[in-house]
Design a protein around this motif. Structure first.
Motif, PDB file in Angstrom:
ATOM      1  N   PRO A 114      16.575 -16.235 143.691  1.00 42.37           N
ATOM      2  CA  PRO A 114      15.714 -17.198 142.992  1.00 42.37           C
ATOM      3  C   PRO A 114      14.232 -17.061 143.327  1.00 42.37           C
ATOM      4  CG  PRO A 114      16.841 -18.283 144.804  1.00 42.37           C
ATOM      5  CD  PRO A 114      17.370 -16.881 144.748  1.00 42.37           C
ATOM      6  N   GLU A 115      13.879 -16.075 144.165  1.00 40.15           N
ATOM      7  CA  GLU A 115      12.482 -15.890 144.568  1.00 40.15           C
ATOM      8  C   GLU A 115      11.982 -14.505 144.168  1.00 40.15           C
ATOM      9  OE1 GLU A 115      10.699 -18.263 145.883  1.00 40.15           O
ATOM     10  OE2 GLU A 115      12.393 -19.670 146.101  1.00 40.15           O
ATOM     11  N   PRO A 116      10.703 -14.345 143.841  1.00 33.70           N
ATOM     12  CA  PRO A 116      10.135 -13.014 143.564  1.00 33.70           C
ATOM     13  C   PRO A 116      10.264 -12.124 144.803  1.00 33.70           C
ATOM     14  CG  PRO A 116       8.609 -14.748 142.898  1.00 33.70           C
ATOM     15  CD  PRO A 116       9.691 -15.410 143.688  1.00 33.70           C
ATOM     16  N   TRP A 117      10.319 -10.825 144.563  1.00 37.78           N
ATOM     17  CA  TRP A 117      10.450  -9.861 145.663  1.00 37.78           C
ATOM     18  C   TRP A 117       9.378  -8.793 145.504  1.00 37.78           C
ATOM     19  CZ3 TRP A 117      11.039  -4.677 146.388  1.00 37.78           C
ATOM     20  CH2 TRP A 117      11.474  -4.251 147.655  1.00 37.78           C
ATOM     21  N   SER A 118       8.749  -8.406 146.604  1.00 37.30           N
ATOM     22  CA  SER A 118       7.720  -7.361 146.571  1.00 37.30           C
ATOM     23  C   SER A 118       8.038  -6.285 147.593  1.00 37.30           C
ATOM     24  CB  SER A 118       6.339  -7.946 146.873  1.00 37.30           C
ATOM     25  OG  SER A 118       5.954  -8.842 145.861  1.00 37.30           O
ATOM     26  N   GLY A 119       7.749  -5.055 147.246  1.00 35.51           N
ATOM     27  CA  GLY A 119       7.967  -3.932 148.144  1.00 35.51           C
ATOM     28  C   GLY A 119       7.500  -2.656 147.483  1.00 35.51           C
ATOM     29  N   GLU A 120       8.209  -1.572 147.727  1.00 31.94           N
ATOM     30  CA  GLU A 120       7.880  -0.281 147.124  1.00 31.94           C
ATOM     31  C   GLU A 120       9.141   0.365 146.588  1.00 31.94           C
ATOM     32  OE1 GLU A 120       4.176   1.603 149.537  1.00 31.94           O
ATOM     33  OE2 GLU A 120       6.098   1.588 150.603  1.00 31.94           O
ATOM     34  N   VAL A 121       8.965   1.252 145.616  1.00 32.26           N
ATOM     35  CA  VAL A 121      10.073   2.064 145.149  1.00 32.26           C
ATOM     36  C   VAL A 121       9.667   3.536 145.275  1.00 32.26           C
ATOM     37  CG1 VAL A 121       9.350   2.046 142.702  1.00 32.26           C
ATOM     38  CG2 VAL A 121      11.743   2.480 143.305  1.00 32.26           C
ATOM     39  N   ARG A 122      10.548   4.305 145.857  1.00 32.30           N
ATOM     40  CA  ARG A 122      10.375   5.761 145.951  1.00 32.30           C
ATOM     41  C   ARG A 122      11.416   6.367 145.021  1.00 32.30           C
ATOM     42  NH1 ARG A 122      10.734   9.414 151.527  1.00 32.30           N
ATOM     43  NH2 ARG A 122      10.218  11.426 150.544  1.00 32.30           N
ATOM     44  N   TYR A 123      10.993   7.261 144.144  1.00 38.48           N
ATOM     45  CA  TYR A 123      11.925   7.777 143.142  1.00 38.48           C
ATOM     46  C   TYR A 123      11.588   9.220 142.793  1.00 38.48           C
ATOM     47  CZ  TYR A 123       8.173   7.308 139.738  1.00 38.48           C
ATOM     48  OH  TYR A 123       6.981   7.449 139.067  1.00 38.48           O
ATOM     49  N   GLY A 124      12.511   9.885 142.130  1.00 39.05           N
ATOM     50  CA  GLY A 124      12.251  11.249 141.687  1.00 39.05           C
ATOM     51  C   GLY A 124      13.507  12.063 141.501  1.00 39.05           C
ATOM     52  N   LEU A 125      13.385  13.368 141.794  1.00 38.01           N
ATOM     53  CA  LEU A 125      14.473  14.328 141.616  1.00 38.01           C
ATOM     54  C   LEU A 125      14.700  15.079 142.918  1.00 38.01           C
ATOM     55  CD1 LEU A 125      13.282  15.773 138.180  1.00 38.01           C
ATOM     56  CD2 LEU A 125      15.322  14.343 138.536  1.00 38.01           C
ATOM     57  N   PHE A 126      15.951  15.400 143.197  1.00 35.43           N
ATOM     58  CA  PHE A 126      16.270  16.180 144.390  1.00 35.43           C
ATOM     59  C   PHE A 126      17.170  17.343 144.020  1.00 35.43           C
ATOM     60  CE2 PHE A 126      19.616  12.989 144.079  1.00 35.43           C
ATOM     61  CZ  PHE A 126      20.781  13.699 144.340  1.00 35.43           C
ATOM     62  N   LEU A 127      17.046  18.423 144.783  1.00 34.65           N
ATOM     63  CA  LEU A 127      17.949  19.557 144.659  1.00 34.65           C
ATOM     64  C   LEU A 127      19.089  19.360 145.646  1.00 34.65           C
ATOM     65  CD1 LEU A 127      15.438  22.537 144.396  1.00 34.65           C
ATOM     66  CD2 LEU A 127      16.788  21.513 142.558  1.00 34.65           C
ATOM     67  N   LEU A 128      20.306  19.656 145.233  1.00 34.62           N
ATOM     68  CA  LEU A 128      21.453  19.509 146.122  1.00 34.62           C
ATOM     69  C   LEU A 128      21.282  20.339 147.385  1.00 34.62           C
ATOM     70  CD1 LEU A 128      24.313  19.621 143.471  1.00 34.62           C
ATOM     71  CD2 LEU A 128      23.622  17.638 144.807  1.00 34.62           C
ATOM     72  N   ALA A 129      20.664  21.492 147.254  1.00 36.03           N
ATOM     73  CA  ALA A 129      20.463  22.374 148.401  1.00 36.03           C
ATOM     74  C   ALA A 129      19.292  21.934 149.273  1.00 36.03           C
ATOM     75  CB  ALA A 129      20.251  23.807 147.932  1.00 36.03           C
ATOM     76  N   GLY A 130      18.527  20.957 148.809  1.00 37.59           N
ATOM     77  CA  GLY A 130      17.395  20.463 149.584  1.00 37.59           C
ATOM     78  C   GLY A 130      16.108  20.504 148.800  1.00 37.59           C
ATOM     79  N   SER A 131      15.150  19.661 149.147  1.00 36.36           N
ATOM     80  CA  SER A 131      13.813  19.501 148.584  1.00 36.36           C
ATOM     81  C   SER A 131      13.798  18.428 147.489  1.00 36.36           C
ATOM     82  CB  SER A 131      13.197  20.813 148.071  1.00 36.36           C
ATOM     83  OG  SER A 131      13.625  21.115 146.772  1.00 36.36           O
TER      84      SER A 131
END
Length: 197
Positions: free
Chosen positions: A45-62
């Protein structure tokens, strides 16, 4: 059986993924036509603030795409907080990569989600690599490559705060750990048994 907790209150492997899916504040990655969208969900019932980290990843890494943005999530709502072209993902190969999002509060991960468009049997998983460190009552996992389904208690006997989770390449996974639980041990990764680091 199909229950997530049995008669003896042992938590089956589905317990923690279901618990995470019903967190009041979480994040979801979804494919929508020509774009990949990231939604922040706030069922409180309350607003929430923070950060979002998002994107693409390779299964083998990176992480070929790795962005972090501040987010404000209104109460009792699902809010689109980011998006990127699906074509960027397609270039990497759907069988070699995935999309991800991590919700952060004061720099600490609160929730994460990953999305694959290929069937699991068609994904080109890399050999599993992981390590963990225990500092006080905080257990932190790391892996240079994607690791599917880290399991420490397949029989559901221990009162773990978390289990049966994925590791994203280069992104720490943090959970509380009590000294009463003894030394942390990884007993299963995805469908592979007895893979202790």
């Amino acid at each position: 059986n199909w229950s997530i907790v049995d008669y003896y209150r042992r938590r089956h492997l589905a317990y923690h993924p279901v618990r995470r899916a019903f967190q009041p504040v979480t994040v979801v990655v979804a494919s929508e036509g020509d774009t990949v969208a990231v939604f922040g969900v706030n069922d409180t019932p309350e607003p929430w603030s923070g950060e979002v980290r998002y994107g693409l990843f390779l299964l083998a890494g990176s992480l070929p795409l790795d962005e972090t943005l501040p987010v404000d999530l209104p109460a009792n709502a699902s809010t689109k907080v980011a998006e990127f072209p699906r074509a960027e993902w397609e270039k990497l190969g759907f069988n070699k990569s995935g999309a991800f999002a991590v919700l952060l509060q004061e720099g600490r991960p609160l929730a994460q989600h990953r999305l694959f468009l290929e069937r699991f049997r068609d994904l080109e998983f890399a050999p599993p690599q992981l390590d963990f460190s225990l500092e006080g009552e905080t257990l932190t996992f790391n892996s240079p490559a994607f690791v599917w389904g880290v399991v420490m208690d397949p029989d559901g006997e221990a009162p773990l705060a978390d289990d049966c989770f994925d590791l994203l390449p280069g992104i720490p996974y943090v959970m509380p750990w009590s000294a009463e639980l003894g030394e942390p041990r990884v007993l299963r990764l995805g469908s592979r048994d007895a893979l202790a680091p």
